[in-house]
Design a protein around this motif. Structure first.
Motif: not given
Lengths: 412, 102
Positions: A328-329, A348-359
């Protein structure tokens, strides 16, 4: 015996050798990997080498150490891929037959694509930092440079690790501050795109970094030539930018082997199915990492996620099963912002970087699209993960090959 | 976000780029061009056709690509779409602007 041949022992090729050696039955498949170079570089380290943050020793190791036992490792230049005959010829005259071919020959800088770039001033006051030689030469220059106009420049897209030039600008700001000479250095970021940040959410969240650090932007700049006699870069609209020290990211192109073999596009990248990683032209040739034309970032993390999916698809191909259209990129990148802080982006291919937490959703410990010290520690720890887990094909816990939407502030 | 062009409600992003290419028509393209101070000619449309081809094949757009397109040279491209030619041409073509990962 059947033959699976991997071309290139960089990040992608080495990962594939490690994944496949334990998956393919040894009495049926012989795995061969070919690379002309002895040294395996930790390429993310090239960003830190110019600032004396990493030493040369920390970014290179003997590549052979990472090729698993049971894989035939040939250190030789590749002459030609002959897809119609299922053969690869090497420079020493040897020919390899393959049933399955995995191309992992990466991308290279091509400074000769721009007039005046790799002329007499190349590695004198015009530098790249995408090669070991370039990063090391730039380190030596920065150790003695007394200041002036520092121009950080992107020639054209796509480039490997698209955020590295921006990270370089941030680290340069910190570097000169720490040396007590920031007031003597003027930093300008020159890009063919419409900003240092190009996505609306990232621009909103991060543009302050440029203002805070006093980094100027010159946008929509498509370089025509470098006037190395007068120290300026000139674009097609006749805009000129003066420099004393030019740190450029030259045009990136796939390996000349791809062009010789007639397998590439305008930039020698191989047209590849973006979800399965099978090449468009030949069903028994697969491509991974920077050598493909995928509309994903050219980055190690992308190669890492691709490797997990490609391994599955190679097994399916051998069994005559349908390939999984799964990639999915997905990319996951730490971005140094200087002063011991970093950002993390996951997209990924379709979702631009956004705020949040990881992992872990809602927990972290890493925060997305926000500066933090923990993220910087993550980036530093990553060098260990790279040498000890990533290229050995060890799964990194809690990080999936496809992007998770959990813990992200997505709209809708 | 929404914007009305020629009585049609069109979905756009914060920067005015169409988010749904199926809503694009040549007439809407001409309206967007007008807002940019560009009066479309046959040569302009030839470039837009080339850009649509690239977009449909999921190939990246670049100045290098324009150079090799056979449609136009780079100086002409700048004359037709003054300012940021790729940025403006993609806006008029109703496709996303060329971008990086952030």
């Amino acid at each position: 015996m059947k033959n699976l041949v991997i071309l290139g022992a960089g990040t992608s090729g080495t990962m594939m050798a490690n994944h496949l050696v334990s998956k393919l039955p040894k009495d049926e498949w012989k795995i061969t990997i070919v690379d002309q170079y002895k040294t395996h570089y930790y390429q993310p380290g090239f960003l830190f080498l110019p600032f004396d943050i990493y030493t040369t020793k920390q970014v290179k190791k003997n590549g052979k150490k990472f090729i698993p036992k049971g894989v035939n490792y040939i250190q030789e230049k590749i002459e030609l891929i002959k897809p119609e005959e299922n053969k690869v010829s090497l420079e020493n005259g040897e020919t390899l037959n393959y049933d399955i071919l995995i191309v992992a020959t990466g991308t290279k800088i091509a400074p000769d694509e721009t007039e005046g770039m790799d002329g007499p001033m190349w590695h004198k006051n015009i530098f790249d930092f995408y090669t070991y030689e370039g990063a090391k030469a730039l380190r030596n220059k920065l150790r003695e440079w007394e200041g002036g106009k520092l121009v950080i420049h992107i020639t054209e897209m796509p480039i490997k690790c698209p955020v590295a030039p921006l990270e370089f600008a941030f680290l340069a700001d910190s570097f000169f501050k720490n040396k007590g000479m920031r007031d003597k250095v003027d930093i300008t970021f020159v890009t063919p795109l419409d900003g240092a940040f190009t996505k609306p959410k990232a621009t909103e969240a991060l543009h302050y970094l440029l203002e805070e650090k006093g980094i100027k932007e010159v946008t929509d700049f498509n370089i025509e030539r470098v006037d190395y006699e007068n120290n300026k870069i000139i674009d097609y609209a006749d805009t000129e930018v003066d420099y004393d020290l030019l740190v450029t990211v030259p045009t990136n192109m796939g390996d000349a082997l791809i062009e010789r073999s007639g397998l590439g596009d305008d930039l020698n990248y191989i047209p590849t199915n973006k979800t399965t990683l099978q090449t468009e032209a030949h069903e028994n040739i697969f491509a991974i990492g920077d050598c493909t034309n995928l509309p994903a970032s050219k980055a190690g993390s992308v190669a890492h996620f691709e490797a997990e999916i490609l391994t599955e698809n190679i097994l399916r191909y051998i069994d005559g099963r349908e390939l999984k259209e799964e990639f999915d990129g997905h990319a996951n990148c730490f971005i140094e912002t200087g002063n011991g802080k970093a950002l993390l982006i996951d997209f990924n291919y379709t979702t631009e970087p956004v705020e949040g937490t990881f992992p872990f959703p809602g927990v972290g410990p890493l925060s997305l699209l926000k500066e933090s010290r923990t993220n910087h520690m993550g980036k530093m720890a990553f060098r260990w993960i790279y040498w000890n887990m990533l290229i050995k094909g060890v799964h990194i816990p809690f990080v999936s090959a496809t992007m998770s939407k959990k813990g992200k502030k997505l709209e809708n | 976000m929404e914007k009305t062009y020629l009585q049609s409600i069109i979905q756009i992003n914060e920067e005015g780029y169409l988010t749904d290419f199926t809503q694009w028509t040549k007439e809407i393209g001409a309206e967007i061009a007008k807002e940019q101070g560009i009066e479309m000619t046959d040569k302009h449309w030839e470039v837009i056709d080339y850009i649509h081809d690239k977009y449909k094949n999921e190939e990246a757009l670049s100045i290098r690509g324009i150079k090799k397109s056979g449609v136009i040279n780079i100086k002409e491209f700048y004359e037709l779409f003054p300012g940021g030619p790729l940025k403006k041409a993609t806006l008029i073509a109703g496709i996303p602007k060329p971008k990086s990962c952030i």
